[in-house]
Design a protein around this motif. Structure first.
Motif, short mmCIF file in Angstrom:
data_model
loop_
_atom_site.label_atom_id
_atom_site.label_comp_id
_atom_site.label_asym_id
_atom_site.label_seq_id
_atom_site.Cartn_x
_atom_site.Cartn_y
_atom_site.Cartn_z
N ASN A 1 -0.36 16.89 1.49
CA ASN A 1 -1.43 16.03 1.02
C ASN A 1 -0.88 14.90 0.15
OD1 ASN A 1 -4.40 15.53 0.48
ND2 ASN A 1 -3.69 15.90 -1.60
N THR A 2 0.08 15.23 -0.71
CA THR A 2 0.69 14.21 -1.57
C THR A 2 1.36 13.13 -0.75
OG1 THR A 2 1.03 15.79 -3.38
CG2 THR A 2 2.42 13.82 -3.37
N VAL A 3 2.13 13.54 0.26
CA VAL A 3 2.83 12.57 1.11
C VAL A 3 1.83 11.77 1.94
CG1 VAL A 3 4.52 12.28 2.96
CG2 VAL A 3 4.88 14.01 1.18
N GLY A 4 0.85 12.46 2.52
CA GLY A 4 -0.09 11.79 3.41
C GLY A 4 -1.03 10.83 2.71
N MET A 5 -1.29 11.06 1.42
CA MET A 5 -2.21 10.20 0.68
C MET A 5 -1.52 9.01 0.02
SD MET A 5 -5.21 11.22 1.24
CE MET A 5 -5.91 10.03 0.10
N THR A 6 -0.20 8.94 0.11
CA THR A 6 0.52 7.81 -0.49
C THR A 6 0.06 6.46 0.06
OG1 THR A 6 2.44 9.20 -0.97
CG2 THR A 6 2.80 6.82 -0.90
N PRO A 7 -0.17 6.32 1.38
CA PRO A 7 -0.64 5.02 1.88
C PRO A 7 -1.96 4.57 1.27
CG PRO A 7 0.21 6.35 3.70
CD PRO A 7 0.15 7.25 2.49
N ALA A 8 -2.81 5.51 0.86
CA ALA A 8 -4.08 5.13 0.23
C ALA A 8 -3.81 4.39 -1.08
CB ALA A 8 -4.94 6.37 -0.03
N GLY A 9 -2.87 4.90 -1.87
CA GLY A 9 -2.52 4.23 -3.11
C GLY A 9 -1.92 2.86 -2.87
N MET A 10 -1.12 2.74 -1.80
CA MET A 10 -0.52 1.45 -1.48
C MET A 10 -1.57 0.41 -1.10
SD MET A 10 2.82 2.61 0.74
CE MET A 10 4.17 3.52 -0.01
N SER A 11 -2.46 0.79 -0.17
CA SER A 11 -3.48 -0.17 0.27
C SER A 11 -4.49 -0.44 -0.84
CB SER A 11 -4.19 0.34 1.53
OG SER A 11 -4.81 1.58 1.30
N GLY A 12 -4.81 0.60 -1.64
CA GLY A 12 -5.73 0.40 -2.75
C GLY A 12 -5.15 -0.53 -3.80
N SER A 13 -3.87 -0.33 -4.14
CA SER A 13 -3.22 -1.20 -5.11
C SER A 13 -3.13 -2.63 -4.60
CB SER A 13 -1.82 -0.66 -5.45
OG SER A 13 -1.90 0.60 -6.06
N PHE A 14 -2.90 -2.79 -3.29
CA PHE A 14 -2.91 -4.13 -2.70
C PHE A 14 -4.29 -4.76 -2.83
CE2 PHE A 14 -3.57 -6.96 0.96
CZ PHE A 14 -2.57 -7.89 0.73
N GLY A 15 -5.32 -3.95 -2.62
CA GLY A 15 -6.68 -4.47 -2.77
C GLY A 15 -6.99 -4.89 -4.19
N TYR A 16 -6.34 -4.28 -5.17
CA TYR A 16 -6.54 -4.60 -6.58
C TYR A 16 -5.46 -5.53 -7.12
CZ TYR A 16 -10.09 -0.94 -7.37
OH TYR A 16 -11.23 -0.18 -7.36
N ARG A 17 -4.75 -6.23 -6.28
CA ARG A 17 -3.57 -7.00 -6.69
C ARG A 17 -3.91 -8.03 -7.77
NH1 ARG A 17 -5.30 -8.17 -1.77
NH2 ARG A 17 -5.62 -10.30 -1.05
N GLU A 18 -5.11 -8.64 -7.71
CA GLU A 18 -5.47 -9.63 -8.72
C GLU A 18 -5.61 -8.98 -10.10
OE1 GLU A 18 -8.93 -11.79 -7.59
OE2 GLU A 18 -8.10 -12.44 -5.66
#
Length: 254
Positions: A48-65
């Motif tokens: 679960n930890t490995v598989g959910m890593t992309p969520a943090g990446m795309s979420g952080s990109f969405g919050y880049r501003e």
């Protein structure tokens, strides 16, 4: 896994990705689904930890501003949570899971209380401060805030359910930042812990790769969608959702 089970894991990844970027209780959804389809708990947790890593990446990109607004705080969150996650990952691999089972639900409930009460706590502190010398806005991580952020990183590397709620409480009480920015920093903190713990699990833990791939595919979409939602949530509604999600997580774990 059967075709229906694979679809369930994919949907869990999507939903958990949205939760990662909003209320921060993704593992409450994704972890039970992995166990329900027959994956052993420790393997499910690491996967679960490995598989959910992309969520943090795309979420952080969405919050880049939002993350660009306070670069020093952003770096501090990354470093503290990453270092804490190293310890948390080894605790998962080396300790009996029962060590934290009795404590974590109550910790989540306490942090929910802090998130809900934070506006009143802040106002109380300001009222009792010397009116002639009002405090400057807290826009840098103090040693106390850094310490508790690192502890949250430890928990994120160990298990992580509710770690986003904990990070909102830590940053909300320790910094005078817009709640939208706190939410962005929380998403980045979850990502930081997952990347470090996931790297360790890749080296030394048993993993279920079909589940990881399905979670990753769903979560990368969910994380970005969640960031779009989280940016538009009114602060009061966001705070209420955080408290509700944290209470549900704590009750489920109890």
């Amino acid at each position: 896994m059967t075709g229906l089970e694979q679809l369930a894991v994919l949907a869990a990844g999507l939903g958990a990705g949205i939760l990662t970027s909003t209320v921060g209780v993704a593992s409450l959804l994704s972890f039970p689904v992995l166990v329900a389809v027959g994956i052993p708990p420790v393997v499910a947790n690491a996967s679960n930890t490995v598989g959910m890593t992309p969520a943090g990446m795309s979420g952080s990109f969405g919050y880049r501003e939002e993350l660009r607004a306070h670069p020093k705080v952003t770096v501090a969150v990354i470093v503290t949570c990453a270092l804490g996650a190293v310890l948390g990952a080894f605790l998962l691999l080396g300790l009996d899971p029962a060590v934290f089972e009795a404590v974590v639900p109550w910790l989540i409930l306490f942090t929910c209380l802090l998130v809900g009460a934070q506006p009143w706590i802040t106002r109380w502190l300001k009222r009792h401060h010397d009116a002639a010398h009002p405090p400057a806005p807290r826009e840098q991580m103090s040693s106390t805030t850094t310490f508790f952020a690192a502890l949250t990183g430890v928990y994120g590397g160990y298990f992580g359910a509710g770690s986003g709620v904990m990070m909102v409480a830590v940053l909300g009480l320790g910094l005078d930042l817009d709640l939208r920015i706190v939410n962005a920093l929380k998403t980045l903190a979850v990502l930081s812990a997952n990347v470090v713990a996931g790297a360790i699990f890749l080296l030394v833990a048993d993993l279920d790769w079909p589940a990881i791939v399905l979670l990753a595919l769903g979560s990368v979409v969910g994380g970005y969608v969640g960031a779009r939602i989280g940016r538009k949530l009114p602060p009061t509604l966001f705070r209420v959702l955080i408290v509700i999600a944290g209470v549900v997580a704590a009750v489920a774990m109890l």
